[in-house]
Design an enzyme around this catalytic site. Sequence first.
Site, PDB file in Angstrom:
ATOM      1  N   TYR A  99       0.815  -1.235   0.116  1.00  0.00           N
ATOM      2  CA  TYR A  99       0.082  -0.095  -0.021  1.00  0.00           C
ATOM      3  C   TYR A  99       0.774   0.929  -0.145  1.00  0.00           C
ATOM      4  O   TYR A  99       0.462   2.277  -0.274  1.00  0.00           O
ATOM      5  CB  TYR A  99      -0.929   0.006   1.438  1.00  0.00           C
ATOM      6  CG  TYR A  99      -2.059  -0.809   1.096  1.00  0.00           C
ATOM      7  CD1 TYR A  99      -2.092  -1.831   1.053  1.00  0.00           C
ATOM      8  CD2 TYR A  99      -3.581  -0.083   1.307  1.00  0.00           C
ATOM      9  CE1 TYR A  99      -3.097  -2.881   0.917  1.00  0.00           C
ATOM     10  CE2 TYR A  99      -4.511  -0.938   1.193  1.00  0.00           C
ATOM     11  CZ  TYR A  99      -4.340  -2.378   0.985  1.00  0.00           C
ATOM     12  OH  TYR A  99      -5.467  -3.000   0.928  1.00  0.00           O
ATOM     13  N   ASP A 147      -3.001 -18.504   1.163  1.00  0.00           N
ATOM     14  CA  ASP A 147      -3.768 -19.248   0.102  1.00  0.00           C
ATOM     15  C   ASP A 147      -4.694 -20.121   0.926  1.00  0.00           C
ATOM     16  O   ASP A 147      -5.874 -20.227   0.802  1.00  0.00           O
ATOM     17  CB  ASP A 147      -3.048 -19.684  -1.021  1.00  0.00           C
ATOM     18  CG  ASP A 147      -1.943 -20.414  -0.814  1.00  0.00           C
ATOM     19  OD1 ASP A 147      -1.500 -20.369   0.350  1.00  0.00           O
ATOM     20  OD2 ASP A 147      -1.325 -20.806  -1.680  1.00  0.00           O
ATOM     21  N   ASP A 172      -6.664  -7.121   4.352  1.00  0.00           N
ATOM     22  CA  ASP A 172      -7.754  -6.755   3.533  1.00  0.00           C
ATOM     23  C   ASP A 172      -8.541  -7.521   3.044  1.00  0.00           C
ATOM     24  O   ASP A 172      -9.860  -7.550   3.097  1.00  0.00           O
ATOM     25  CB  ASP A 172      -7.184  -5.527   2.442  1.00  0.00           C
ATOM     26  CG  ASP A 172      -8.304  -4.675   1.835  1.00  0.00           C
ATOM     27  OD1 ASP A 172      -9.457  -4.518   2.338  1.00  0.00           O
ATOM     28  OD2 ASP A 172      -8.242  -4.745   0.467  1.00  0.00           O
ATOM     29  N   ASP A 176     -12.697  -8.986   4.439  1.00  0.00           N
ATOM     30  CA  ASP A 176     -13.867  -9.225   3.463  1.00  0.00           C
ATOM     31  C   ASP A 176     -14.347 -10.472   3.486  1.00  0.00           C
ATOM     32  O   ASP A 176     -15.738 -10.694   3.549  1.00  0.00           O
ATOM     33  CB  ASP A 176     -13.725  -8.502   2.123  1.00  0.00           C
ATOM     34  CG  ASP A 176     -13.795  -6.893   1.901  1.00  0.00           C
ATOM     35  OD1 ASP A 176     -13.620  -6.502   3.059  1.00  0.00           O
ATOM     36  OD2 ASP A 176     -14.362  -6.522   1.032  1.00  0.00           O
TER      37      ASP A 176
HETATM   38  C1  IPM Z   1     -10.307  -1.059   3.864  1.00  0.00           C
HETATM   39  C2  IPM Z   1     -10.512  -0.471   2.403  1.00  0.00           C
HETATM   40  C3  IPM Z   1      -9.220   0.151   1.985  1.00  0.00           C
HETATM   41  C4  IPM Z   1      -7.812  -0.775   2.236  1.00  0.00           C
HETATM   42  C5  IPM Z   1      -9.075   1.066   0.725  1.00  0.00           C
HETATM   43  C6  IPM Z   1     -10.271   1.840   0.558  1.00  0.00           C
HETATM   44  C7  IPM Z   1      -7.928   1.791   0.570  1.00  0.00           C
HETATM   45  O1  IPM Z   1     -10.684  -1.683   1.422  1.00  0.00           O
HETATM   46  O2  IPM Z   1     -10.313  -0.363   4.774  1.00  0.00           O
HETATM   47  O3  IPM Z   1     -10.560  -2.230   3.969  1.00  0.00           O
HETATM   48  O4  IPM Z   1      -7.589  -1.271   1.267  1.00  0.00           O
HETATM   49  O5  IPM Z   1      -7.540  -0.670   3.219  1.00  0.00           O
HETATM   50 MN    MN Z   2     -10.940  -3.710   2.398  1.00  0.00          MN
END
Ligand code: IPM
Ligand code: MN
Length: 378
Positions: A146, A224, A248, A252
């Site tokens: 990042y 993985d 990240d 999700d």
């Molecule tokens: C999160 C988001 C951010 C990240 C993006 C919007 C930069 O996906 O906070 O999880 O990747 O950290």
């Molecule tokens: Mn995210």
Amino acid sequence: MPRETPTFRIAVLAGDGIGPEVTSAAVAVLHAVGERFGHAFATEPALIGGAAIDATGDPFPAATRAACDQADAVLLGAVGGPAWSDPKAPVRPEQGLLALRKHLGVYANLRPVKPHPATLAHSAIKAEVLEGVDLLVVRELTGGSYFGRKERHADRAVDVCEYSIGEIERVARQAFRLARTRRGKVTSVDKANVLETSRLWREVVSRVHREEFPDVVLEHQLVDSMAMHLIARPRDYDVVVTENLFGDILTDEAAMLAGSMGLLPSAALGEGAQGLYEPIHGSAPDIAGQGIANPIAAILSVAMLLRHSLGLHREAAAVEAAVDTILEAGRRDATRRPRDLGGTAGTAAIAMAVLAALPPMTPARPADSPFPAIALRD
Ligand code: IPM
Ligand code: MN
Ligand code: NAD
């Protein structure tokens, strides 16, 4: 004589898409907590992301930086959206969020995942796999690809992933400390079979464990297969620590354990008590402006803010209990369940229900909380 109450200063960065919708619900809950428990919260709105680009040309303007610097904590909605996604645009909303995280030095991002019993039936995953799941992802937040050097050439592009020993040590320590307050186990996730940064990660996490936290159980897992195990046997995990990009993606995925992206809060912490609090979800352009976003992730981020930055443990627990009540009420009644869990309740309805479920006014008590803010330090 009215008793003196400290005023807590909260910078509120609503951002884009559903950001303002879920943030206003969360701020309403914050003020209700203030009223019911006798605290003063001064909320200071400031621009971030696409809204800040439109107003100033900068996704993290100087005025926002100043508001955050003066705040005890920062509450953020979400940034980004199609209006600012042209690949040729000189600046993107997401750069504002990354600059904010770096500026605040909030390198440890706590993302708890604990499915509520009432949501199990609404998950895409079998209830028997989800029962008893209670994990905490500690995502490294200010390093890795990042923040590495980025280059764009006519025929290729470069994103450098770099981690220093110090950056790995500090987030590993946070993970081990947190594990001591939970079930005493850390799973460190990397890609050490391919990446040099992951080999360093594994080496440093192992040494910090050996030298400072031998009482905690440590295991290493490749990212993985972790993506698979997280769905197949999520109950086995306690604290999961990993680098920025893996964290990240895995969180999700972990949102599906809880049932929806609209449920997961986060706290980003550094060395002090100040922190950045945001739902893990994004600006959800597909549902923005319709009043149907689930505000629970943002409301639970307020609970984390109360606990971690302000040391208001009782108040944090009250917000979490109110959310539990709402999820329980929606178990069989779709009109009281958020849309992302298959119900019909919109943002305002959920927010109002949480407000109604908060405890009534409590009698005055000493202004000083008996609980210190837990900055994750020794
Ligand atoms: C999160 C988001 C951010 C990240 C993006 C919007 C930069 O996906 O906070 O999880 O990747 O950290
Ligand atoms: Mn995210
Ligand atoms: P997203 O998280 O915005 O949405 C993914 C899916 O989840 C969508 O279908 C959305 O409708 C749903 N969803 C998310 N939050 C919800 C909520 N509270 N209630 C109900 N449904 C919800 O991810 P995306 O679509 O990949 O990204 C959209 C934009 O958001 C991008 O510009 C991205 O960079 C940005 N983003 C920002 C943050 C942040 O500010 N912290 C986090 C993630 C993504």
